[in-house]
Scaffold this active site. Sequence first.
Site, short mmCIF file in Angstrom:
data_model
loop_
_atom_site.label_atom_id
_atom_site.label_comp_id
_atom_site.label_asym_id
_atom_site.label_seq_id
_atom_site.Cartn_x
_atom_site.Cartn_y
_atom_site.Cartn_z
N LYS A 20 4.15 -17.45 -6.22
CA LYS A 20 3.47 -16.28 -6.81
C LYS A 20 4.09 -15.91 -8.15
O LYS A 20 3.38 -15.72 -9.13
CB LYS A 20 3.57 -15.04 -5.89
CG LYS A 20 2.96 -15.18 -4.53
CD LYS A 20 2.97 -13.85 -3.77
CE LYS A 20 4.35 -13.29 -3.50
NZ LYS A 20 5.17 -14.11 -2.58
N ARG A 64 2.46 -5.34 0.25
CA ARG A 64 2.96 -6.20 1.32
C ARG A 64 2.61 -5.64 2.69
O ARG A 64 2.97 -6.25 3.70
CB ARG A 64 4.47 -6.31 1.20
CG ARG A 64 4.95 -7.61 0.52
CD ARG A 64 6.45 -7.50 0.41
NE ARG A 64 7.17 -8.72 0.34
CZ ARG A 64 7.63 -9.27 -0.79
NH1 ARG A 64 7.31 -8.77 -1.94
NH2 ARG A 64 8.38 -10.34 -0.73
N ARG A 90 16.52 -22.86 -3.95
CA ARG A 90 16.23 -22.04 -5.13
C ARG A 90 17.52 -21.47 -5.74
O ARG A 90 18.37 -20.96 -5.02
CB ARG A 90 15.29 -20.89 -4.75
CG ARG A 90 14.95 -20.00 -5.92
CD ARG A 90 13.69 -19.22 -5.69
NE ARG A 90 13.87 -18.10 -4.78
CZ ARG A 90 12.91 -17.20 -4.54
NH1 ARG A 90 11.72 -17.33 -5.10
NH2 ARG A 90 13.12 -16.21 -3.72
N ARG A 148 20.18 -16.27 -4.36
CA ARG A 148 19.92 -14.91 -3.91
C ARG A 148 20.43 -14.75 -2.49
O ARG A 148 20.29 -15.66 -1.68
CB ARG A 148 18.40 -14.64 -3.93
CG ARG A 148 17.91 -14.15 -5.27
CD ARG A 148 16.41 -14.12 -5.38
NE ARG A 148 15.69 -13.48 -4.29
CZ ARG A 148 14.38 -13.26 -4.29
NH1 ARG A 148 13.65 -13.62 -5.34
NH2 ARG A 148 13.79 -12.69 -3.26
N ARG A 180 12.31 -13.48 6.62
CA ARG A 180 11.31 -13.03 5.63
C ARG A 180 9.94 -13.63 5.93
O ARG A 180 8.91 -13.00 5.74
CB ARG A 180 11.77 -13.41 4.22
CG ARG A 180 12.90 -12.52 3.72
CD ARG A 180 13.63 -13.14 2.55
NE ARG A 180 12.82 -13.22 1.35
CZ ARG A 180 13.02 -14.11 0.38
NH1 ARG A 180 14.00 -14.99 0.47
NH2 ARG A 180 12.25 -14.11 -0.68
P1 AMP Z 1 10.36 -10.80 -3.60
O1 AMP Z 1 11.19 -11.02 -4.83
O2 AMP Z 1 8.95 -10.44 -3.89
O3 AMP Z 1 10.51 -11.93 -2.62
O4 AMP Z 1 10.99 -9.51 -2.87
C1 AMP Z 1 12.33 -9.49 -2.44
C2 AMP Z 1 12.53 -8.37 -1.44
O5 AMP Z 1 12.25 -7.10 -2.04
C3 AMP Z 1 11.65 -8.42 -0.20
O6 AMP Z 1 12.15 -9.29 0.80
C4 AMP Z 1 11.69 -6.95 0.24
O7 AMP Z 1 12.94 -6.62 0.81
C5 AMP Z 1 11.62 -6.22 -1.10
N1 AMP Z 1 10.23 -5.98 -1.55
C6 AMP Z 1 9.62 -6.50 -2.65
N2 AMP Z 1 8.35 -6.06 -2.76
C7 AMP Z 1 8.15 -5.25 -1.69
C8 AMP Z 1 7.03 -4.50 -1.23
N3 AMP Z 1 5.84 -4.50 -1.87
N4 AMP Z 1 7.17 -3.77 -0.08
C9 AMP Z 1 8.35 -3.74 0.58
N5 AMP Z 1 9.44 -4.44 0.20
C10 AMP Z 1 9.35 -5.18 -0.93
#
Ligand code: AMP
Length: 208
Positions: A13, A88, A122, A153, A164
Amino acid sequence: MNLIFLGPPGVGKGTHAVRLAEELGIPQISTGDMLRAAMKAGTPLGVEARGYVDNGELVPDDIIIRMVKERLEQPDSQKGFIFDGFPRTVAQAEALEAFTRIDKVLDLEAADEVILRRLTGRRVCADCGSTFHTSVIGDLTVCPKCGGTLIQRKDDQPETIQHRLDVYHQQTEPLIAHYLKRGVLVKTDGGGGVDENYQGVKQALGLA
Ligand code: AMP
């Protein structure tokens, strides 16, 4: 054009959203990036979010919704935007409907095994945020783009990745049916190579 990129973590994404946003001249809005920036800066939001993010849990809806609402008040998003990693949950999607219009939702999918392989390899630059894969860069620790330090990360550790993915299937996947009902959902494959998948993204959105 107001777009949402939906799909499991590691499906691409972010990679495709950054590229398309640049081509269209609109911002890519990643709630994950916003949370990581707040965590790095040690703001109250970052302190509150850290436990959830590091453990692969979703940050509570009210925090995320407030953060996105404030972001959309900035002038750059008036021409359009690409949401990457937001919404989400169905509650986030419903809250979003109250303050903006969504034109299309792109669902990018790949098998869990592909995701696990991608995310365990990654590496992210702690300075510029660019991402790389160990299958390409080996055990390099210096960012090829800016010379910053490459890190893994915390939430890309194998146990957290599996969690996740479970969270994605339980809490985020219902959004596919939600947007299908609203007639705005398009789909493409996120399991192949980056350039091939990007063409699929553009075709699905009617931009190729
Ligand atoms: P991402 O970089 O999009 O994979 O997001 C990393 C982490 O940030 C996720 O595993 C959640 O802990 C948090 N996070 C990001 N976006 C959201 C969202 N829209 N709602 C809730 N938690 C989020």
